[in-house]
Design a protein around this motif. Sequence first.
Motif, PDB file in Angstrom:
ATOM      1  N   PHE A   1       0.826  -1.214   0.000  1.00  0.00           N
ATOM      2  CA  PHE A   1       0.000   0.000   0.000  1.00  0.00           C
ATOM      3  C   PHE A   1       0.863   1.268   0.000  1.00  0.00           C
ATOM      4  O   PHE A   1       0.787   2.103   0.906  1.00  0.00           O
ATOM      5  CB  PHE A   1      -0.970   0.013   1.193  1.00  0.00           C
ATOM      6  CG  PHE A   1      -2.089  -0.968   1.057  1.00  0.00           C
ATOM      7  CD1 PHE A   1      -3.205  -0.687   0.278  1.00  0.00           C
ATOM      8  CD2 PHE A   1      -2.025  -2.200   1.699  1.00  0.00           C
ATOM      9  CE1 PHE A   1      -4.244  -1.616   0.146  1.00  0.00           C
ATOM     10  CE2 PHE A   1      -3.048  -3.132   1.569  1.00  0.00           C
ATOM     11  CZ  PHE A   1      -4.156  -2.832   0.793  1.00  0.00           C
ATOM     12  N   ASN A   2       1.690   1.392  -1.019  1.00  0.00           N
ATOM     13  CA  ASN A   2       2.458   2.603  -1.267  1.00  0.00           C
ATOM     14  C   ASN A   2       2.339   2.944  -2.751  1.00  0.00           C
ATOM     15  O   ASN A   2       1.422   2.488  -3.430  1.00  0.00           O
ATOM     16  CB  ASN A   2       3.924   2.408  -0.838  1.00  0.00           C
ATOM     17  CG  ASN A   2       4.126   2.608   0.657  1.00  0.00           C
ATOM     18  OD1 ASN A   2       4.109   3.726   1.152  1.00  0.00           O
ATOM     19  ND2 ASN A   2       4.324   1.503   1.369  1.00  0.00           N
TER      20      ASN A   2
ATOM     21  N   ASN B   1       1.045  -1.888  -4.940  1.00  0.00           N
ATOM     22  CA  ASN B   1       2.006  -0.907  -5.439  1.00  0.00           C
ATOM     23  C   ASN B   1       1.921  -0.943  -6.968  1.00  0.00           C
ATOM     24  O   ASN B   1       0.907  -1.349  -7.524  1.00  0.00           O
ATOM     25  CB  ASN B   1       3.420  -1.233  -4.942  1.00  0.00           C
ATOM     26  CG  ASN B   1       3.658  -0.762  -3.519  1.00  0.00           C
ATOM     27  OD1 ASN B   1       3.799   0.428  -3.257  1.00  0.00           O
ATOM     28  ND2 ASN B   1       3.709  -1.716  -2.585  1.00  0.00           N
ATOM     29  N   PHE B   2       2.985  -0.547  -7.638  1.00  0.00           N
ATOM     30  CA  PHE B   2       2.957  -0.485  -9.096  1.00  0.00           C
ATOM     31  C   PHE B   2       4.219  -1.124  -9.690  1.00  0.00           C
ATOM     32  O   PHE B   2       4.846  -0.578 -10.584  1.00  0.00           O
ATOM     33  CB  PHE B   2       2.809   0.970  -9.558  1.00  0.00           C
ATOM     34  CG  PHE B   2       1.525   1.599  -9.100  1.00  0.00           C
ATOM     35  CD1 PHE B   2       0.372   1.461  -9.848  1.00  0.00           C
ATOM     36  CD2 PHE B   2       1.469   2.291  -7.908  1.00  0.00           C
ATOM     37  CE1 PHE B   2      -0.826   2.021  -9.421  1.00  0.00           C
ATOM     38  CE2 PHE B   2       0.279   2.861  -7.465  1.00  0.00           C
ATOM     39  CZ  PHE B   2      -0.872   2.726  -8.220  1.00  0.00           C
ATOM     40  N   PHE B   3       4.583  -2.286  -9.163  1.00  0.00           N
ATOM     41  CA  PHE B   3       5.768  -2.977  -9.658  1.00  0.00           C
ATOM     42  C   PHE B   3       5.500  -3.592 -11.030  1.00  0.00           C
ATOM     43  O   PHE B   3       4.358  -3.852 -11.405  1.00  0.00           O
ATOM     44  CB  PHE B   3       6.194  -4.059  -8.672  1.00  0.00           C
ATOM     45  CG  PHE B   3       6.705  -3.515  -7.368  1.00  0.00           C
ATOM     46  CD1 PHE B   3       7.960  -2.942  -7.290  1.00  0.00           C
ATOM     47  CD2 PHE B   3       5.923  -3.560  -6.229  1.00  0.00           C
ATOM     48  CE1 PHE B   3       8.429  -2.429  -6.093  1.00  0.00           C
ATOM     49  CE2 PHE B   3       6.371  -3.044  -5.032  1.00  0.00           C
ATOM     50  CZ  PHE B   3       7.636  -2.474  -4.962  1.00  0.00           C
TER      51      PHE B   3
ATOM     52  N   VAL C   1      13.275 -16.990   0.902  1.00  0.00           N
ATOM     53  CA  VAL C   1      12.138 -16.125   1.205  1.00  0.00           C
ATOM     54  C   VAL C   1      10.962 -17.032   1.537  1.00  0.00           C
ATOM     55  O   VAL C   1      10.530 -17.825   0.701  1.00  0.00           O
ATOM     56  CB  VAL C   1      11.779 -15.202   0.024  1.00  0.00           C
ATOM     57  CG1 VAL C   1      10.537 -14.386   0.350  1.00  0.00           C
ATOM     58  CG2 VAL C   1      12.946 -14.293  -0.315  1.00  0.00           C
ATOM     59  N   THR C   2      10.438 -16.945   2.744  1.00  0.00           N
ATOM     60  CA  THR C   2       9.373 -17.839   3.181  1.00  0.00           C
ATOM     61  C   THR C   2       8.027 -17.463   2.592  1.00  0.00           C
ATOM     62  O   THR C   2       7.263 -18.309   2.144  1.00  0.00           O
ATOM     63  CB  THR C   2       9.286 -17.843   4.718  1.00  0.00           C
ATOM     64  OG1 THR C   2      10.566 -18.185   5.259  1.00  0.00           O
ATOM     65  CG2 THR C   2       8.247 -18.844   5.198  1.00  0.00           C
ATOM     66  N   GLU C   3       7.731 -16.159   2.564  1.00  0.00           N
ATOM     67  CA  GLU C   3       6.421 -15.726   2.079  1.00  0.00           C
ATOM     68  C   GLU C   3       6.547 -14.363   1.418  1.00  0.00           C
ATOM     69  O   GLU C   3       7.162 -13.455   1.977  1.00  0.00           O
ATOM     70  CB  GLU C   3       5.424 -15.655   3.238  1.00  0.00           C
ATOM     71  CG  GLU C   3       4.011 -15.257   2.822  1.00  0.00           C
ATOM     72  CD  GLU C   3       3.042 -15.320   3.997  1.00  0.00           C
ATOM     73  OE1 GLU C   3       2.023 -14.616   3.950  1.00  0.00           O
ATOM     74  OE2 GLU C   3       3.320 -16.073   4.944  1.00  0.00           O
ATOM     75  N   MET C   4       5.983 -14.227   0.227  1.00  0.00           N
ATOM     76  CA  MET C   4       6.028 -12.953  -0.490  1.00  0.00           C
ATOM     77  C   MET C   4       4.655 -12.645  -1.068  1.00  0.00           C
ATOM     78  O   MET C   4       4.006 -13.510  -1.646  1.00  0.00           O
ATOM     79  CB  MET C   4       7.063 -12.979  -1.619  1.00  0.00           C
ATOM     80  CG  MET C   4       7.114 -11.683  -2.439  1.00  0.00           C
ATOM     81  SD  MET C   4       8.286 -11.769  -3.826  1.00  0.00           S
ATOM     82  CE  MET C   4       9.843 -11.726  -2.953  1.00  0.00           C
ATOM     83  N   TRP C   5       4.217 -11.409  -0.897  1.00  0.00           N
ATOM     84  CA  TRP C   5       2.989 -10.924  -1.509  1.00  0.00           C
ATOM     85  C   TRP C   5       3.362  -9.848  -2.511  1.00  0.00           C
ATOM     86  O   TRP C   5       4.125  -8.938  -2.201  1.00  0.00           O
ATOM     87  CB  TRP C   5       2.053 -10.324  -0.464  1.00  0.00           C
ATOM     88  CG  TRP C   5       1.439 -11.287   0.489  1.00  0.00           C
ATOM     89  CD1 TRP C   5       2.093 -12.218   1.253  1.00  0.00           C
ATOM     90  CD2 TRP C   5       0.057 -11.410   0.805  1.00  0.00           C
ATOM     91  NE1 TRP C   5       1.206 -12.912   2.026  1.00  0.00           N
ATOM     92  CE2 TRP C   5      -0.055 -12.438   1.780  1.00  0.00           C
ATOM     93  CE3 TRP C   5      -1.089 -10.746   0.378  1.00  0.00           C
ATOM     94  CZ2 TRP C   5      -1.275 -12.821   2.320  1.00  0.00           C
ATOM     95  CZ3 TRP C   5      -2.309 -11.126   0.930  1.00  0.00           C
ATOM     96  CH2 TRP C   5      -2.398 -12.145   1.877  1.00  0.00           C
ATOM     97  N   ALA C   6       2.811  -9.952  -3.725  1.00  0.00           N
ATOM     98  CA  ALA C   6       3.092  -8.946  -4.751  1.00  0.00           C
ATOM     99  C   ALA C   6       1.900  -8.879  -5.687  1.00  0.00           C
ATOM    100  O   ALA C   6       1.017  -9.729  -5.658  1.00  0.00           O
ATOM    101  CB  ALA C   6       4.365  -9.282  -5.522  1.00  0.00           C
ATOM    102  N   ASP C   7       1.882  -7.853  -6.542  1.00  0.00           N
ATOM    103  CA  ASP C   7       0.823  -7.753  -7.528  1.00  0.00           C
ATOM    104  C   ASP C   7       1.359  -7.068  -8.775  1.00  0.00           C
ATOM    105  O   ASP C   7       2.436  -6.490  -8.774  1.00  0.00           O
ATOM    106  CB  ASP C   7      -0.400  -7.003  -6.982  1.00  0.00           C
ATOM    107  CG  ASP C   7      -0.052  -5.631  -6.456  1.00  0.00           C
ATOM    108  OD1 ASP C   7      -0.909  -5.044  -5.793  1.00  0.00           O
ATOM    109  OD2 ASP C   7       1.072  -5.130  -6.699  1.00  0.00           O
TER     110      ASP C   7
END
Length: 207
Positions: free
Chosen positions: A141-142, A162-164, A175-181
Motif C-alpha cells: 500500500f504505497n 504498489n505499481f511494480f 524467502v518464506t512468504e512474499m505478496w506482490a501484484d
Amino acid sequence: GSLQGKLVSFNESVKEIIITGSKFTEPMDNDFFSEMQDLEVFVADNNNIRGQVPPLDSLLELRVLSMAQNFLTGTFPSLGSNLTHVVMLNFTNNLIRGPIPSSPVSLEGLKILDVSSNAFTGTIPFEIATSPTIEFFLANFNVLGGPVPQFYDKRLVRLDDNFFEGTIPCESTTVTEMWADCVQDVICTHLPFVMLRPRYSANGLCS
C-alpha cells in the motif's frame, strides 16, 4: 480521558515510553529525542500525531520504535549508523512520502521494517532486499514501482498494492512468504509461498 495536545520530550533517564490510542495532534519538536539517550522502547501508535518524525540519531539504546496509525508526513527519518540495538521500526499507516532510503541497513540488529500504507515512491533499495538481518519487510500500500528486486533471507515480504513491473526473480532465495501484484506469475522453487494479487488500474486489470 485520553491524553491530548502536544507530545513533549521526557527525562533523559526514561527507558520506555508507550502511549497509544490518545489524541496528540501537534507535530513533535525536531529535538524531541535529542536528550533521551537511554530510551529503549518508544511506542506511540494510534494517535493523531502530525508532522515529520524527529531525527533518531541520538537514541543509542533504542530497540523498538513504533509510530503506526498517525498522520506523520515528510520523508523517512534520519538514522544514525550507531543505532546498533534497533530490532523494529514501524511506520505503517501514515502519510510519509519520498523514496525508501537504504539507511536502515546500517542498523545491524534490525529485523522488522514496516513502512506499509504510506506514500513512498521510487524503487526498493537493493541494500534492503539483500540485507541478511532484515527478516520482515512490509511495504504494501504505497506508490512504489519498477522491477521487483531479488530478496534474500526474508521470512515475509509484502509488496502488494504498489505499481511494480516485470517478474518475481527466481533468484530470490530463502524467502518464506512474499505478496506482490501486477507482476508475472513465475514458478520458483526457491519461493515456497508467493501470493500474487491482481489490482485494478485506469487501464483495467493488471496481469
